[in-house]
Design an enzyme around this catalytic site. Structure first.
Site, PDB file in Angstrom:
ATOM      1  CG  LEU A  83      -1.988  -1.025   1.330  1.00 31.79           C
ATOM      2  CD1 LEU A  83      -1.618  -2.026   2.419  1.00 31.79           C
ATOM      3  CD2 LEU A  83      -3.370  -0.443   1.619  1.00 31.79           C
ATOM      4  CB  SER A  87      -2.029   8.539  -1.320  1.00 34.63           C
ATOM      5  OG  SER A  87      -2.151   9.403  -0.206  1.00 34.63           O
ATOM      6  CB  THR A 132      -6.170   4.416  -7.288  1.00 32.79           C
ATOM      7  OG1 THR A 132      -7.198   5.381  -7.439  1.00 32.79           O
ATOM      8  CG2 THR A 132      -5.095   4.719  -8.328  1.00 32.79           C
ATOM      9  CG  ASP A 133     -11.434   5.016  -8.602  1.00 31.38           C
ATOM     10  OD1 ASP A 133     -10.466   5.724  -8.254  1.00 31.38           O
ATOM     11  OD2 ASP A 133     -12.623   5.288  -8.311  1.00 31.38           O
ATOM     12  CE  LYS A 161      -1.466   3.251  -6.471  1.00 34.34           C
ATOM     13  NZ  LYS A 161      -0.822   2.600  -5.281  1.00 34.34           N
ATOM     14  CG  ASN A 186     -12.423   9.160  -3.989  1.00 29.94           C
ATOM     15  OD1 ASN A 186     -12.426   8.792  -5.158  1.00 29.94           O
ATOM     16  ND2 ASN A 186     -11.906  10.304  -3.595  1.00 29.94           N
ATOM     17  CG  LEU A 197     -13.885  16.965  -0.046  1.00 31.50           C
ATOM     18  CD1 LEU A 197     -13.590  18.450  -0.254  1.00 31.50           C
ATOM     19  CD2 LEU A 197     -14.842  16.466  -1.122  1.00 31.50           C
ATOM     20  CE1 TYR A 214      -9.084  22.439  -3.992  1.00 27.43           C
ATOM     21  CE2 TYR A 214      -8.800  20.279  -5.006  1.00 27.43           C
ATOM     22  CZ  TYR A 214      -8.416  21.230  -4.074  1.00 27.43           C
ATOM     23  OH  TYR A 214      -7.354  20.959  -3.239  1.00 27.43           O
TER      24      TYR A 214
HETATM   25  P1  NAD Z   1      -1.597   7.526   2.765  1.00 26.16           P
HETATM   26  O1  NAD Z   1      -0.940   8.650   2.051  1.00 26.16           O
HETATM   27  O2  NAD Z   1      -2.516   7.812   3.877  1.00 26.16           O
HETATM   28  O3  NAD Z   1      -0.477   6.525   3.342  1.00 26.16           O
HETATM   29  C1  NAD Z   1       0.643   6.158   2.603  1.00 26.16           C
HETATM   30  C2  NAD Z   1       1.630   5.482   3.544  1.00 26.16           C
HETATM   31  O4  NAD Z   1       2.776   5.080   2.769  1.00 26.16           O
HETATM   32  C3  NAD Z   1       2.150   6.407   4.644  1.00 26.16           C
HETATM   33  O5  NAD Z   1       2.157   5.739   5.879  1.00 26.16           O
HETATM   34  C4  NAD Z   1       3.568   6.747   4.191  1.00 26.16           C
HETATM   35  O6  NAD Z   1       4.440   7.019   5.274  1.00 26.16           O
HETATM   36  C5  NAD Z   1       3.948   5.481   3.440  1.00 26.16           C
HETATM   37  N1  NAD Z   1       4.990   5.730   2.430  1.00 26.16           N
HETATM   38  C6  NAD Z   1       5.004   6.714   1.497  1.00 26.16           C
HETATM   39  N2  NAD Z   1       6.125   6.636   0.773  1.00 26.16           N
HETATM   40  C7  NAD Z   1       6.833   5.566   1.238  1.00 26.16           C
HETATM   41  C8  NAD Z   1       8.072   4.963   0.874  1.00 26.16           C
HETATM   42  N3  NAD Z   1       8.815   5.460  -0.112  1.00 26.16           N
HETATM   43  N4  NAD Z   1       8.471   3.855   1.536  1.00 26.16           N
HETATM   44  C9  NAD Z   1       7.700   3.343   2.556  1.00 26.16           C
HETATM   45  N5  NAD Z   1       6.538   3.892   2.963  1.00 26.16           N
HETATM   46  C10 NAD Z   1       6.104   4.988   2.292  1.00 26.16           C
HETATM   47  O7  NAD Z   1      -2.286   6.670   1.627  1.00 26.16           O
HETATM   48  P2  NAD Z   1      -3.689   5.887   1.646  1.00 26.16           P
HETATM   49  O8  NAD Z   1      -4.769   6.841   1.305  1.00 26.16           O
HETATM   50  O9  NAD Z   1      -3.756   5.072   2.863  1.00 26.16           O
HETATM   51  O10 NAD Z   1      -3.475   4.933   0.379  1.00 26.16           O
HETATM   52  C11 NAD Z   1      -2.819   3.674   0.529  1.00 26.16           C
HETATM   53  C12 NAD Z   1      -2.752   2.995  -0.825  1.00 26.16           C
HETATM   54  O11 NAD Z   1      -4.069   2.800  -1.331  1.00 26.16           O
HETATM   55  C13 NAD Z   1      -2.004   3.788  -1.887  1.00 26.16           C
HETATM   56  O12 NAD Z   1      -1.279   2.888  -2.683  1.00 26.16           O
HETATM   57  C14 NAD Z   1      -3.123   4.446  -2.697  1.00 26.16           C
HETATM   58  O13 NAD Z   1      -2.701   4.672  -4.026  1.00 26.16           O
HETATM   59  C15 NAD Z   1      -4.209   3.402  -2.613  1.00 26.16           C
HETATM   60  N6  NAD Z   1      -5.592   3.904  -2.718  1.00 26.16           N
HETATM   61  C16 NAD Z   1      -6.028   4.923  -1.918  1.00 26.16           C
HETATM   62  C17 NAD Z   1      -7.369   5.322  -1.976  1.00 26.16           C
HETATM   63  C18 NAD Z   1      -7.905   6.421  -1.095  1.00 26.16           C
HETATM   64  O14 NAD Z   1      -9.059   6.824  -1.265  1.00 26.16           O
HETATM   65  N7  NAD Z   1      -7.158   6.930  -0.130  1.00 26.16           N
HETATM   66  C19 NAD Z   1      -8.232   4.692  -2.870  1.00 26.16           C
HETATM   67  C20 NAD Z   1      -7.747   3.656  -3.685  1.00 26.16           C
HETATM   68  C21 NAD Z   1      -6.423   3.265  -3.581  1.00 26.16           C
HETATM   69  O1  DAU Z   2     -10.346   7.457  -6.369  1.00 24.90           O
HETATM   70  C1  DAU Z   2      -9.374   7.000  -5.473  1.00 24.90           C
HETATM   71  C2  DAU Z   2      -8.461   8.148  -5.070  1.00 24.90           C
HETATM   72  O2  DAU Z   2      -9.199   8.971  -4.174  1.00 24.90           O
HETATM   73  C3  DAU Z   2      -7.183   7.657  -4.408  1.00 24.90           C
HETATM   74  O3  DAU Z   2      -6.432   6.906  -5.332  1.00 24.90           O
HETATM   75  C4  DAU Z   2      -6.354   8.853  -3.903  1.00 24.90           C
HETATM   76  O4  DAU Z   2      -5.203   8.386  -3.220  1.00 24.90           O
HETATM   77  C5  DAU Z   2      -7.212   9.655  -2.955  1.00 24.90           C
HETATM   78  O5  DAU Z   2      -6.505  10.801  -2.514  1.00 24.90           O
HETATM   79  C6  DAU Z   2      -8.526  10.084  -3.635  1.00 24.90           C
HETATM   80  O6  DAU Z   2      -8.258  11.057  -4.683  1.00 24.90           O
HETATM   81  P1  DAU Z   2      -9.196  12.337  -4.893  1.00 24.90           P
HETATM   82  O7  DAU Z   2      -8.418  13.359  -5.608  1.00 24.90           O
HETATM   83  O8  DAU Z   2     -10.514  11.954  -5.453  1.00 24.90           O
HETATM   84  O9  DAU Z   2      -9.437  12.751  -3.328  1.00 24.90           O
HETATM   85  P2  DAU Z   2      -9.454  14.185  -2.612  1.00 24.90           P
HETATM   86  O10 DAU Z   2      -9.991  13.946  -1.225  1.00 24.90           O
HETATM   87  O11 DAU Z   2      -8.160  14.898  -2.755  1.00 24.90           O
HETATM   88  O12 DAU Z   2     -10.550  14.972  -3.437  1.00 24.90           O
HETATM   89  C7  DAU Z   2     -11.894  14.501  -3.552  1.00 24.90           C
HETATM   90  C8  DAU Z   2     -12.632  15.449  -4.468  1.00 24.90           C
HETATM   91  O13 DAU Z   2     -12.784  16.703  -3.787  1.00 24.90           O
HETATM   92  C9  DAU Z   2     -11.906  15.765  -5.752  1.00 24.90           C
HETATM   93  O14 DAU Z   2     -12.854  15.922  -6.795  1.00 24.90           O
HETATM   94  C10 DAU Z   2     -11.203  17.091  -5.472  1.00 24.90           C
HETATM   95  C11 DAU Z   2     -12.171  17.765  -4.518  1.00 24.90           C
HETATM   96  N1  DAU Z   2     -11.548  18.669  -3.504  1.00 24.90           N
HETATM   97  C12 DAU Z   2     -10.509  18.182  -2.775  1.00 24.90           C
HETATM   98  C13 DAU Z   2      -9.925  18.971  -1.803  1.00 24.90           C
HETATM   99  C14 DAU Z   2      -8.734  18.468  -1.002  1.00 24.90           C
HETATM  100  C15 DAU Z   2     -12.082  19.914  -3.268  1.00 24.90           C
HETATM  101  O15 DAU Z   2     -13.060  20.335  -3.924  1.00 24.90           O
HETATM  102  N2  DAU Z   2     -11.513  20.693  -2.300  1.00 24.90           N
HETATM  103  C16 DAU Z   2     -10.452  20.271  -1.557  1.00 24.90           C
HETATM  104  O16 DAU Z   2      -9.939  21.046  -0.707  1.00 24.90           O
END
Ligand code: NAD
Ligand code: DAU
Length: 351
Positions: A83, A87, A132-133, A161, A186, A197, A214
């Site tokens: 993971l 991100s 991710t999607d 990704k 998400n 967000l 945004y």
């Molecule tokens: P996050 O940013 O909260 O956590 C990422 C973690 O990876 C952190 O603990 C960070 O310290 C660690 N990390 C970053 N760079 C590193 C490195 N070089 N070596 C070792 N550790 C490192 O991310 P998240 O939102 O928990 O996402 C986790 C995974 O799931 C990612 O691969 C992301 O692409 C994927 N993903 C996230 C979402 C989402 O909505 N957040 C959705 C679909 C997929």
């Molecule tokens: O779809 C999966 C992805 O979802 C993951 O792979 C990513 O790691 C994760 O960060 C997330 O990406 P998004 O760009 O969709 O998430 P974020 O929360 O940054 O933004 C959600 C939506 O809200 C996007 O359309 C941008 C908008 N936004 C975001 C922020 C931070 C705003 O309008 N205002 C904001 O301040």
């Protein structure tokens, strides 16, 4: 059965829920959490499980090939759940290089280490790549992402990704490394870093700060409760088909503006404010460059083949999330101030 599993990025948002699920559900497994503790890594996320005997933490960078090679010698891993990543889309727009280093190069380093450690006998081994999607690009008003949808990443984050997904498939095709990939929508829930967000808005509503939307707020995201993502990862890790991809989504689409208004409504009632009070904080700001319009996932393969379905509705999940943030304001304050970084020094300096 005993197993030793490497989980990368376990101190992050989703990773910490995956680590908790595995150490508590599988006491016979040894779970090694490898995390570089970047700004997004917070070991406080795991303070309820970090003294369990089957949990181990290793601080290190997945892009450091020597360190990763030594780690694969120190432990005999049966599986990897990967993971660790940069991100945040907005950060990828200002610093794409960090995303290439961790998400592309770091993934290749891990794949290589797994291949080298396992190549004499791949039996029972598994490299699970969490993706991710966003690799599928952006949808118009209609349609859903399927596992067969062609890749069309549009931000530096999604391009990195997508590239990592291609490397995982290339290692499967070329070296027969046993892999599985999932592409999720998400996530939301406890421990989400407040640059994203939902936690950003919860924090800003609490402190009466503007809620930055945004563009026009018409972009659509499909939101899934993080604990249901962790459940899906567990199922796919154990029962997914070698070489396959599984889409994971919440079947739960919201425009950003409707979602933020929903949060305002819940927060008004929790904070005993008049309904409509928090909505006054909504502020339209410059759009994200190249902002993807709509993501929506078809999870029917995962549901039909492995029997997964979300365990909570969005109504339940978002209320649980708001309540978690309100009950964990110290966690949030430490993250916003940067003080969470001291947890590692305090807990691990002498271990
Ligand atoms: P996050 O940013 O909260 O956590 C990422 C973690 O990876 C952190 O603990 C960070 O310290 C660690 N990390 C970053 N760079 C590193 C490195 N070089 N070596 C070792 N550790 C490192 O991310 P998240 O939102 O928990 O996402 C986790 C995974 O799931 C990612 O691969 C992301 O692409 C994927 N993903 C996230 C979402 C989402 O909505 N957040 C959705 C679909 C997929
Ligand atoms: O779809 C999966 C992805 O979802 C993951 O792979 C990513 O790691 C994760 O960060 C997330 O990406 P998004 O760009 O969709 O998430 P974020 O929360 O940054 O933004 C959600 C939506 O809200 C996007 O359309 C941008 C908008 N936004 C975001 C922020 C931070 C705003 O309008 N205002 C904001 O301040």
């Amino acid at each position: 059965m005993t197993k030793t599993i490497l989980i990368t990025g376990g101190a992050g948002f989703i990773g910490s829920h995956v680590v908790r699920r595995f150490v508590t559900t599988y006491p016979n497994y040894t779970i090694v959490n490898l995390d570089a503790l970047t700004y997004a890594g917070n070991l406080e996320n795991l303070r309820d499980v970090d003294t369990l005997p089957n949990y181990k933490f290793e601080k290190g960078d997945i892009a450091d090939a020597d360190f990763i090679e030594a780690l694969f010698k120190k432990y005999t891993f049966d599986g990897v759940i990967h993971l660790a990543a940069e991100s945040h889309v907005d950060r990828s727009i200002t610093d794409p290089g960090a995303f290439v280093k961790t998400n592309v190069f770091g993934t290749m380093v891990l794949l290589n280490a797994a291949k080298n450690a396992w190549q004499t006998n791949f039996e029972g081994k598994r490299f699970y790549h969490v993706s991710t999607d966003e690799v599928y690009g952006s949808l118009g008003a209609e349609g859903l992402f399927l596992e067969t949808t062609p890749y069309d990443p549009k931000s530096p984050y999604s391009a990195s990704k997508a590239s990592s997904d291609h490397f995982v498939r290339a290692y499967h095709n070329t070296y027969k490394l046993p892999v599985v990939i999932s592409n999720c929508s998400n996530n939301y829930g406890p421990n989400h870093f407040p640059e994203k967000l939902i936690p950003l808005c919860i924090n800003n509503i609490t402190h009466n700060k503007p809620l930055p939307i945004y563009g026009k707020g018409e972009n659509v995201r499909d939101w899934l409760y993080v604990i249901d993502h962790a459940r899906a990862i567990d199922m796919i890790f154990h029962s997914g088909k070698n070489g396959d991809t599984y889409n994971i989504g919440g079947n739960n689409e919201w425009t950003n503006i409707a979602l933020v208004k929903k949060l305002c409504e819940i927060m008004d009632s929790r904070l005993n404010r008049a309904q409509g009070e928090s909505e006054k904080l909504i502020t339209y700001v410059t759009d994200r460059a190249g902002h993807d319009l709509r993501y929506a996932i078809d999870s029917s393969k995962l549901m039909n083949e492995l029997g997964w379905e979300p365990s909570v509705t969005f109504e339940e999940g978002i209320e649980l999330t708001v309540d978690w943030y309100l009950q964990n304001q110290e966690w949030l304050a430490r993250v916003v101030s940067g003080n969470y970084a001291h947890y590692y020094e305090k807990m691990y300096a002498n271990r």
